[in-house]
Design a protein around this motif. Structure first.
Motif, PDB file in Angstrom:
ATOM      1  N   SER A   1       0.844  -1.194   0.000  1.00 32.82           N
ATOM      2  CA  SER A   1       0.000   0.000   0.000  1.00 32.82           C
ATOM      3  C   SER A   1       0.882   1.248   0.000  1.00 32.82           C
ATOM      4  O   SER A   1       1.846   1.323   0.765  1.00 32.82           O
ATOM      5  CB  SER A   1      -0.912  -0.003   1.228  1.00 32.82           C
ATOM      6  N   VAL A   2       0.527   2.219  -0.843  1.00 34.73           N
ATOM      7  CA  VAL A   2       1.392   3.399  -0.992  1.00 34.73           C
ATOM      8  C   VAL A   2       0.595   4.665  -1.270  1.00 34.73           C
ATOM      9  O   VAL A   2      -0.552   4.628  -1.721  1.00 34.73           O
ATOM     10  CB  VAL A   2       2.402   3.231  -2.156  1.00 34.73           C
ATOM     11  N   GLN A   3       1.279   5.798  -0.995  1.00 36.48           N
ATOM     12  CA  GLN A   3       0.926   7.090  -1.576  1.00 36.48           C
ATOM     13  C   GLN A   3       1.974   7.350  -2.647  1.00 36.48           C
ATOM     14  O   GLN A   3       3.171   7.357  -2.361  1.00 36.48           O
ATOM     15  CB  GLN A   3       0.959   8.205  -0.532  1.00 36.48           C
ATOM     16  N   LEU A   4       1.530   7.536  -3.881  1.00 36.94           N
ATOM     17  CA  LEU A   4       2.455   7.674  -5.009  1.00 36.94           C
ATOM     18  C   LEU A   4       2.214   8.994  -5.737  1.00 36.94           C
ATOM     19  O   LEU A   4       1.072   9.332  -6.061  1.00 36.94           O
ATOM     20  CB  LEU A   4       2.265   6.509  -5.989  1.00 36.94           C
ATOM     21  N   HIS A   5       3.297   9.717  -5.988  1.00 36.91           N
ATOM     22  CA  HIS A   5       3.225  10.951  -6.778  1.00 36.91           C
ATOM     23  C   HIS A   5       4.011  10.749  -8.069  1.00 36.91           C
ATOM     24  O   HIS A   5       5.172  10.332  -8.045  1.00 36.91           O
ATOM     25  CB  HIS A   5       3.819  12.124  -5.996  1.00 36.91           C
ATOM     26  N   VAL A   6       3.374  11.037  -9.199  1.00 33.47           N
ATOM     27  CA  VAL A   6       3.990  10.906 -10.523  1.00 33.47           C
ATOM     28  C   VAL A   6       3.617  12.128 -11.358  1.00 33.47           C
ATOM     29  O   VAL A   6       2.452  12.536 -11.379  1.00 33.47           O
ATOM     30  CB  VAL A   6       3.484   9.636 -11.258  1.00 33.47           C
ATOM     31  N   GLU A   7       4.594  12.701 -12.045  1.00 33.13           N
ATOM     32  CA  GLU A   7       4.304  13.765 -13.003  1.00 33.13           C
ATOM     33  C   GLU A   7       4.631  13.263 -14.403  1.00 33.13           C
ATOM     34  O   GLU A   7       5.641  12.578 -14.597  1.00 33.13           O
ATOM     35  CB  GLU A   7       5.114  15.024 -12.667  1.00 33.13           C
ATOM     36  N   TRP A   8       3.764  13.571 -15.358  1.00 33.73           N
ATOM     37  CA  TRP A   8       3.940  13.060 -16.718  1.00 33.73           C
ATOM     38  C   TRP A   8       3.424  14.086 -17.726  1.00 33.73           C
ATOM     39  O   TRP A   8       2.623  14.951 -17.392  1.00 33.73           O
ATOM     40  CB  TRP A   8       3.206  11.731 -16.909  1.00 33.73           C
TER      41      TRP A   8
ATOM     42  N   ASN B   1       1.423  17.078 -16.253  1.00 35.92           N
ATOM     43  CA  ASN B   1       0.303  16.637 -15.422  1.00 35.92           C
ATOM     44  C   ASN B   1       0.855  15.998 -14.152  1.00 35.92           C
ATOM     45  O   ASN B   1       1.999  15.531 -14.129  1.00 35.92           O
ATOM     46  CB  ASN B   1      -0.531  15.586 -16.150  1.00 35.92           C
ATOM     47  N   SER B   2       0.030  15.942 -13.123  1.00 35.29           N
ATOM     48  CA  SER B   2       0.412  15.212 -11.917  1.00 35.29           C
ATOM     49  C   SER B   2      -0.676  14.206 -11.550  1.00 35.29           C
ATOM     50  O   SER B   2      -1.862  14.469 -11.726  1.00 35.29           O
ATOM     51  CB  SER B   2       0.645  16.172 -10.750  1.00 35.29           C
ATOM     52  N   TYR B   3      -0.233  13.048 -11.084  1.00 38.08           N
ATOM     53  CA  TYR B   3      -1.111  12.053 -10.468  1.00 38.08           C
ATOM     54  C   TYR B   3      -0.680  11.889  -9.012  1.00 38.08           C
ATOM     55  O   TYR B   3       0.513  11.648  -8.733  1.00 38.08           O
ATOM     56  CB  TYR B   3      -0.964  10.686 -11.137  1.00 38.08           C
TER      57      TYR B   3
ATOM     58  N   THR C   1      -7.408   5.593  -5.092  1.00 41.74           N
ATOM     59  CA  THR C   1      -7.883   6.971  -5.192  1.00 41.74           C
ATOM     60  C   THR C   1      -6.883   7.733  -6.049  1.00 41.74           C
ATOM     61  O   THR C   1      -5.671   7.586  -5.863  1.00 41.74           O
ATOM     62  CB  THR C   1      -7.987   7.625  -3.797  1.00 41.74           C
ATOM     63  N   VAL C   2      -7.375   8.524  -7.005  1.00 41.49           N
ATOM     64  CA  VAL C   2      -6.480   9.276  -7.896  1.00 41.49           C
ATOM     65  C   VAL C   2      -6.898  10.739  -7.925  1.00 41.49           C
ATOM     66  O   VAL C   2      -8.074  11.064  -8.138  1.00 41.49           O
ATOM     67  CB  VAL C   2      -6.498   8.719  -9.339  1.00 41.49           C
ATOM     68  N   ILE C   3      -5.925  11.621  -7.706  1.00 40.16           N
ATOM     69  CA  ILE C   3      -6.123  13.064  -7.870  1.00 40.16           C
ATOM     70  C   ILE C   3      -5.267  13.502  -9.048  1.00 40.16           C
ATOM     71  O   ILE C   3      -4.040  13.323  -9.035  1.00 40.16           O
ATOM     72  CB  ILE C   3      -5.740  13.816  -6.588  1.00 40.16           C
ATOM     73  N   HIS C   4      -5.915  14.023 -10.072  1.00 38.33           N
ATOM     74  CA  HIS C   4      -5.255  14.422 -11.325  1.00 38.33           C
ATOM     75  C   HIS C   4      -5.219  15.939 -11.397  1.00 38.33           C
ATOM     76  O   HIS C   4      -6.269  16.589 -11.493  1.00 38.33           O
ATOM     77  CB  HIS C   4      -6.041  13.832 -12.502  1.00 38.33           C
TER      78      HIS C   4
END
Length: 265
Positions: A115-122, A185-187, A209-212
């Motif tokens: 289980s994680v909190q993940l931040h990705v920018e693309w 963009n960020s996820y 859960t996804v915040i875009h």
């Protein structure tokens, strides 16, 4: 006949007393329960001082101090190719990003996660090419099984359970919140891994859960299983596994930067 009537009267008295006693017991239980949970009359009676949460500070690029930095633009050392665990062949750019190198294959973290909190920018390329699922297609896979779709959907319709921000082939996003083509963009993804019994049966479904770009697009979605391209979701037992970024094999030219994760296990 008289004996029968007498027995009936005695029975009525006996059971009547039993019901009365039961009622008294129930009333007494309610009174005791009320006494135990009596409404506090002082503020300190509802104050808790332990455990004290750990202090987390936020540094450059919004990275929390307790996060594991998976990609900061300086190297690809935290990643390997999915197919053969070889060194990553994607392009490392001068602006601190990396870009999918077509047909070299998807990449994954060397480290396994639950289980994680993940931040990705693309971002997709500014120069628009192709359409539908073949325009800047990539994906972020949790535990190598559950995909959050990356796609350039700007003026580019496709099936909605496969558009940008979808849980691929499972959950349609609540909104399309993409920046214009060529912009970052960020996820921000909150993922809770599924739980399995020793028998292999799934006890608890995973959730995403996804915040875009600051917009909630997946709200604690309960995964049906793996996100399959063909076929129904599968629920084979698994433990911690890598985070994967997809090479869609169609010259997607998707770029990534500022990737970090916080373990929630």
């Amino acid at each position: 006949m008289k004996k029968l009537l007498g027995l009936m009267v005695l029975s009525a008295v006996f059971f009547g007393c039993k019901e009365t006693n039961s009622a008294k017991v129930e009333v007494n239980t309610q009174v005791v329960s009320k006494m135990i949970k009596e409404e506090p009359t002082k503020p300190e009676e509802t104050e808790i001082y332990e455990p004290v949460p750990p202090k987390v500070t936020v540094g450059e690029n919004g990275v929390p101090s307790d996060a594991i930095v998976l990609f900061d633009g300086t190297s690809l050392e935290n990643w390997i190719h999915v197919a053969d665990s070889s060194a990553v062949k994607w392009l490392l750019n001068e602006d601190g990003s990396m870009t999918v190198k077509d047909k070299t294959g998807s990449i994954q973290t060397k480290q396994n996660f639950g289980s994680v909190q993940l931040h990705v920018e693309w971002k997709s390329p500014a120069e628009v090419q192709r359409e539908g699922q073949n325009r800047a297609n990539s994906g972020v896979f949790l535990q190598n099984r559950y995909e959050v779709q990356v796609l350039d959907n700007n003026d580019n319709d496709t099936y909605v359970n496969g558009q940008v921000g979808s849980i691929y082939k499972q959950s349609i996003p609540l909104a399309m919140a993409s920046k214009p083509s060529g912009e970052w963009n960020s996820y921000d993804i909150i993922y809770h891994a599924p739980e399995f019994a020793m028998s292999g049966d799934k006890l608890v479904s995973g959730t995403i859960t996804v915040i875009h770009n600051g917009v909630l697009i997946q709200d604690h979605y309960e995964l049906e299983g793996t996100t399959e391209y063909i076929g129904w979701p599968k629920n084979a037992v698994h433990g911690d596994a890598p985070i994967q970024l997809q090479d869609h094999q169609d010259n997607s030219r998707v770029s990534y930067r500022n990737i970090w994760v916080r373990a929630l296990d």
